[in-house]
Write a protein that holds these residues in place. Structure first.
Motif, mmCIF file in Angstrom:
data_model
loop_
_atom_site.group_PDB
_atom_site.id
_atom_site.type_symbol
_atom_site.label_atom_id
_atom_site.label_comp_id
_atom_site.label_asym_id
_atom_site.label_seq_id
_atom_site.Cartn_x
_atom_site.Cartn_y
_atom_site.Cartn_z
ATOM 1 N N SER A 58 -1.241 -102.088 25.399
ATOM 2 C CA SER A 58 0.027 -102.980 25.101
ATOM 3 C C SER A 58 -0.430 -104.424 24.920
ATOM 4 C CB SER A 58 1.278 -102.815 26.325
ATOM 5 O OG SER A 58 0.551 -103.406 27.489
ATOM 6 N N ASP A 59 -1.435 -104.788 25.263
ATOM 7 C CA ASP A 59 -1.732 -106.246 24.828
ATOM 8 C C ASP A 59 -2.717 -106.212 23.750
ATOM 9 O OD1 ASP A 59 -2.943 -108.723 24.648
ATOM 10 O OD2 ASP A 59 -3.210 -109.002 26.894
ATOM 11 N N TYR A 60 -2.253 -106.549 22.603
ATOM 12 C CA TYR A 60 -2.959 -106.528 21.255
ATOM 13 C C TYR A 60 -4.304 -107.261 21.389
ATOM 14 C CZ TYR A 60 -4.377 -107.357 16.432
ATOM 15 O OH TYR A 60 -4.801 -107.240 15.471
ATOM 16 N N ASN A 61 -4.203 -108.508 21.804
ATOM 17 C CA ASN A 61 -5.326 -109.346 21.841
ATOM 18 C C ASN A 61 -6.454 -108.932 22.822
ATOM 19 O OD1 ASN A 61 -4.503 -111.285 19.930
ATOM 20 N ND2 ASN A 61 -3.002 -112.277 21.547
ATOM 21 N N ALA A 62 -6.071 -108.340 23.792
ATOM 22 C CA ALA A 62 -7.002 -107.498 24.965
ATOM 23 C C ALA A 62 -7.785 -106.129 24.244
ATOM 24 C CB ALA A 62 -6.683 -107.138 26.156
ATOM 25 N N THR A 63 -6.866 -105.606 23.568
ATOM 26 C CA THR A 63 -7.349 -104.390 22.715
ATOM 27 C C THR A 63 -8.464 -104.850 21.584
ATOM 28 O OG1 THR A 63 -5.229 -103.388 23.181
ATOM 29 C CG2 THR A 63 -6.609 -102.548 21.368
ATOM 30 N N ILE A 64 -8.124 -105.946 20.923
ATOM 31 C CA ILE A 64 -8.917 -106.225 19.779
ATOM 32 C C ILE A 64 -10.468 -106.704 20.656
ATOM 33 C CG2 ILE A 64 -9.167 -108.113 18.026
ATOM 34 C CD1 ILE A 64 -7.705 -105.623 17.186
ATOM 35 N N SER A 65 -10.109 -107.352 21.669
ATOM 36 C CA SER A 65 -11.388 -108.049 22.357
ATOM 37 C C SER A 65 -12.117 -106.887 22.783
ATOM 38 C CB SER A 65 -11.006 -109.218 23.330
ATOM 39 O OG SER A 65 -12.193 -109.537 23.997
ATOM 40 N N VAL A 91 -0.495 -98.430 17.180
ATOM 41 C CA VAL A 91 0.144 -99.219 15.994
ATOM 42 C C VAL A 91 0.964 -100.340 16.533
ATOM 43 C CG1 VAL A 91 2.293 -99.314 14.482
ATOM 44 C CG2 VAL A 91 0.626 -97.227 14.372
ATOM 45 N N TYR A 92 0.786 -101.548 16.405
ATOM 46 C CA TYR A 92 1.650 -102.816 16.603
ATOM 47 C C TYR A 92 2.477 -103.205 15.899
ATOM 48 C CZ TYR A 92 -2.197 -102.653 20.408
ATOM 49 O OH TYR A 92 -2.923 -102.474 21.281
#
Length: 173
Positions: free
Chosen positions: A150-157, A73-74
């Protein structure tokens, strides 16, 4: 003779126990859903009073997730997504924090303080409780890549969700 009967009974018992299996059936949920998913919870107020120190809200998944899946969750914090759990110091000894838990069917986000939530100022209430936006990312159980979530964009990528539609979840009444 008794030994043969005992041996035969033990053999039959072991054979019967070996044949027990449990199978779970899941429907194919469509494009990229059986791999990973992302949901947005927009402009939601954490309005369920757990106790004087904790408010929460619960949202239902559109379809149950797999038992092996994990959930991240973010929280949107003005200009970036922050991984929950997260704590904020309001000054002095006053602290507030967000946390969550989940099941196959829903996710629940908690807001708690080390003082009664009713003691928040109007500005603090608006910043931390009223009209919050969260993103829920379902990470498949077989995801093997080691990374800092913790890095949302890296996780999504890493999950291949850059172009996937962001879905919504219904708040549990």
């Amino acid at each position: 003779m008794k030994k043969i009967v005992l041996l035969l009974t033990a053999f039959i018992g072991l054979t019967a126990l070996q044949s027990c299996t449990v199978e779970e059936y899941y429907e194919d949920r469509g494009y990229n859903e059986n791999i990973s998913q992302v949901f947005e919870l927009s402009n939601e107020t954490l309005s369920t009073v757990e106790d004087a120190y904790t408010y929460s809200a619960t949202w239902n998944f559109t379809t149950p997730i797999f038992d092996s899946d994990n959930v991240l969750v973010y929280r949107w914090q003005g200009n970036s997504w922050v991984l929950v759990p997260v704590s904020y110091n309001l000054g002095g000894s006053d602290m507030v924090k967000y946390d969550y838990d989940f099941t196959r069917y829903d996710v629940k986000v908690y807001f708690s303080a080390n003082f009664p939530v009713n003691d928040l100022t109007n500005a603090e209430y608006n910043d931390f409780v009223y009209r919050q936006t969260f993103r829920v990312v379902v990470v498949p159980g077989g995801f093997q890549q080691k990374m800092n979530f913790s890095d949302y964009n890296a996780t999504i990528s890493a999950l291949g969700l850059e172009n996937a539609p962001v879905k919504t979840m219904q708040i549990k009444k």
